[in-house]
Enzyme design. Sequence first.
Site, short mmCIF file in Angstrom:
data_model
loop_
_atom_site.label_atom_id
_atom_site.label_comp_id
_atom_site.label_asym_id
_atom_site.label_seq_id
_atom_site.Cartn_x
_atom_site.Cartn_y
_atom_site.Cartn_z
N LYS A 1 -6.98 -5.76 -7.93
CA LYS A 1 -7.66 -4.18 -7.79
C LYS A 1 -6.54 -3.29 -8.29
O LYS A 1 -7.09 -2.39 -9.14
CB LYS A 1 -7.91 -3.83 -6.34
CG LYS A 1 -8.37 -2.52 -6.15
CD LYS A 1 -8.56 -2.25 -4.69
CE LYS A 1 -7.07 -1.61 -3.96
NZ LYS A 1 -7.15 -0.18 -4.15
N ASN A 2 -5.50 -3.37 -8.04
CA ASN A 2 -4.25 -2.33 -8.50
C ASN A 2 -4.23 -2.56 -10.09
O ASN A 2 -3.46 -1.60 -10.62
CB ASN A 2 -3.23 -2.05 -7.55
CG ASN A 2 -3.66 -1.74 -6.15
OD1 ASN A 2 -4.50 -1.13 -5.86
ND2 ASN A 2 -2.80 -2.41 -5.06
N ARG B 1 -8.42 7.12 -4.17
CA ARG B 1 -7.36 7.69 -4.37
C ARG B 1 -6.94 7.28 -5.79
O ARG B 1 -6.53 8.29 -6.45
CB ARG B 1 -6.14 7.27 -3.46
CG ARG B 1 -4.77 7.97 -3.72
CD ARG B 1 -4.68 9.42 -3.15
NE ARG B 1 -4.70 9.64 -2.05
CZ ARG B 1 -4.90 10.34 -1.21
NH1 ARG B 1 -4.39 11.74 -2.07
NH2 ARG B 1 -5.36 10.83 -0.07
N CYS C 1 -7.91 5.86 1.19
CA CYS C 1 -7.35 5.95 2.42
C CYS C 1 -6.55 6.83 3.19
O CYS C 1 -5.62 7.34 2.27
CB CYS C 1 -6.74 4.52 2.68
SG CYS C 1 -7.96 2.98 2.75
N ARG D 1 -0.11 11.89 0.17
CA ARG D 1 0.19 11.29 -1.07
C ARG D 1 -0.12 12.08 -2.21
O ARG D 1 -1.21 12.16 -2.91
CB ARG D 1 -0.90 10.09 -1.33
CG ARG D 1 -0.35 8.60 -0.31
CD ARG D 1 -0.96 7.38 -0.69
NE ARG D 1 -2.46 7.38 -0.30
CZ ARG D 1 -3.04 6.45 -0.47
NH1 ARG D 1 -2.69 5.45 -1.29
NH2 ARG D 1 -4.40 6.27 -0.25
N PRO D 2 0.67 13.14 -2.27
CA PRO D 2 0.35 14.13 -3.22
C PRO D 2 0.27 13.63 -4.76
O PRO D 2 1.26 12.68 -5.11
CB PRO D 2 1.43 15.08 -2.95
CG PRO D 2 2.63 14.28 -2.58
CD PRO D 2 2.05 13.09 -1.66
N ILE D 3 -0.55 14.24 -5.60
CA ILE D 3 -0.45 14.15 -7.04
C ILE D 3 0.43 14.98 -7.73
O ILE D 3 0.15 15.02 -8.98
CB ILE D 3 -1.86 14.06 -7.41
CG1 ILE D 3 -2.72 15.62 -7.24
CG2 ILE D 3 -2.65 13.21 -6.55
CD1 ILE D 3 -3.80 15.75 -7.74
N ASP D 4 1.16 15.73 -7.02
CA ASP D 4 2.32 16.51 -7.81
C ASP D 4 2.97 15.90 -8.89
O ASP D 4 3.00 16.54 -9.85
CB ASP D 4 3.27 17.27 -6.84
CG ASP D 4 2.53 17.99 -5.61
OD1 ASP D 4 1.31 18.28 -5.71
OD2 ASP D 4 3.39 18.55 -4.67
N LEU D 5 3.45 14.74 -8.68
CA LEU D 5 4.14 13.99 -9.50
C LEU D 5 3.62 13.69 -10.84
O LEU D 5 3.83 13.82 -12.03
CB LEU D 5 4.70 12.60 -8.96
CG LEU D 5 5.66 12.81 -8.00
CD1 LEU D 5 6.16 11.10 -7.62
CD2 LEU D 5 7.01 13.36 -8.47
N ASP E 1 1.65 -2.91 1.12
CA ASP E 1 0.24 -3.37 1.41
C ASP E 1 0.14 -4.54 2.11
O ASP E 1 -0.89 -5.03 2.79
CB ASP E 1 -0.55 -3.50 0.20
CG ASP E 1 -1.00 -2.06 -0.61
OD1 ASP E 1 -0.91 -1.14 0.17
OD2 ASP E 1 -1.48 -2.04 -1.75
N ILE F 1 7.02 3.67 2.97
CA ILE F 1 5.96 4.24 2.01
C ILE F 1 5.05 5.41 2.50
O ILE F 1 5.17 6.48 2.11
CB ILE F 1 5.43 3.05 1.17
CG1 ILE F 1 6.65 2.06 0.68
CG2 ILE F 1 4.73 3.67 0.09
CD1 ILE F 1 7.63 2.56 -0.48
N ARG G 1 -13.22 -2.38 -0.53
CA ARG G 1 -12.54 -1.93 -1.64
C ARG G 1 -11.55 -2.76 -2.16
O ARG G 1 -11.19 -2.68 -3.26
CB ARG G 1 -11.74 -0.81 -0.88
CG ARG G 1 -12.76 0.59 -0.50
CD ARG G 1 -11.96 1.74 0.10
NE ARG G 1 -10.93 1.94 -1.01
CZ ARG G 1 -9.42 1.93 -0.91
NH1 ARG G 1 -9.03 2.10 0.49
NH2 ARG G 1 -8.70 2.47 -1.66
#
Length: 431
Positions: A19-20, A89, A113, A118-122, A303, A325, A395
């Site tokens: 999936k990933n 996400r 989830c 899990r900020p998207i700032d990066l 995971d 994590i 998912r």
Amino acid sequence: MRIDGPCKLNGELRVHGAKNSTLPLLAASLLCKTEVVLHNCPRLSDVETAVRILKTLGCRVKREEETLLIDSSSLQGGEIPETLMREMRSSIVFLGAIVSRLGKARLSFPGGCELGPRPIDLHLAALRRMGLQITEDHGCLDCTVPGRLTGCPISLSFPSVGATENVMLAAACAKGTTVLSNAAREPEIVDLADFLNACGAHVSGAGGSEIVIEGVPSLHGCEHRVIPDRIVAATYLAAAAASGGEVLLHDVECAHLRLVLPVFEEAGCSMKVMQNQLWLCAPERLRPVKCIRTLPYPGFPTDAQAPVMAMLCLADGASVFVENIFENRYKYTGELLRLGARIKVEGRVAVAEGVKSLSGASVQAPDLRGGAALVVAGLASEGTTLISGLHHLDRGYEGLEKAFSETGARIQREKITLEDRKEEKDAASTF
């Protein structure tokens, strides 16, 4: 999902595509001006969401069994609806590809989830360095770039997989060279780099901490096979070990599990590694594992933490877990307690004290990997286990109940009436 246990798994299982890896590859197809053919694409709700995103953007997508054919030559829209962004996400990974191809994008903050911040700032900071102008407007991101994105040195404060993928996609057709430091090293990153290079990109260093992307004017389509899902493989192994069974996995990349397999060996499992195959035979009673620390690849994957903990709830002693994590990874442990597990959680540390047996009960999956943990525990539990919240499992796992039923489990999906849901909710609130 109804499981009548205990069930001893015995047989052969095939590991489906990752999936990933599939999700960023679908995003990468937006960069190609001719058709992309992706083999080994699993039928997962997250993958279907990604396909709907592509179609919303004007792409033509066709599925033939496990193969997806993507034609993005008709790409025209740069906006992803909020409903699709909220479903997963990973939807943020489309940003780098869209702005690279169209020079603009509009999307909302992603869902998925609830595992903690899990900020998207990066992602945004890296793309801003490449020239992307981003304006936040009532929960939406309006993104534009004058001309082409420009390659530059980028250093991530954390080796984020998603941010690494976004930079790779944005930089593939950018002007100049991008040097990405402290990049994620996961196998899925290598798979993305291999795909991009097959499409005409110049990406080197994937799998290491520094990736160099030399921008090219455009990319063409290619034919590519998605790598096997290492987390599905770990889940199958955990289920076999918890149930005291014996399984042979097919289509597995054992090198991607090199820090996972020692955990099963420490727990007393016999293992044999072959080319694209992996055999496991569980002992009569599992041994505890001293300490499992989740870390970015090549460390133990976060995971895989939940299904492995479910397995070790039946070990002859206490096993310690340290989650480095996601801070909310232990939400599922409360459901394992309903099955008779003994788990103590304090902050990022959890101690699973093995019990002789688990007992079936009604439980609810709080997230994807937590749901997998409940299936692993349910297979080893005495009596009937009823698991709700299957949309989480869908998912990341294709036909989980079919795979386990073919190896000896008494497991099936059942339709739930509104009255059943009310009783389940009342029971949960009482508990």
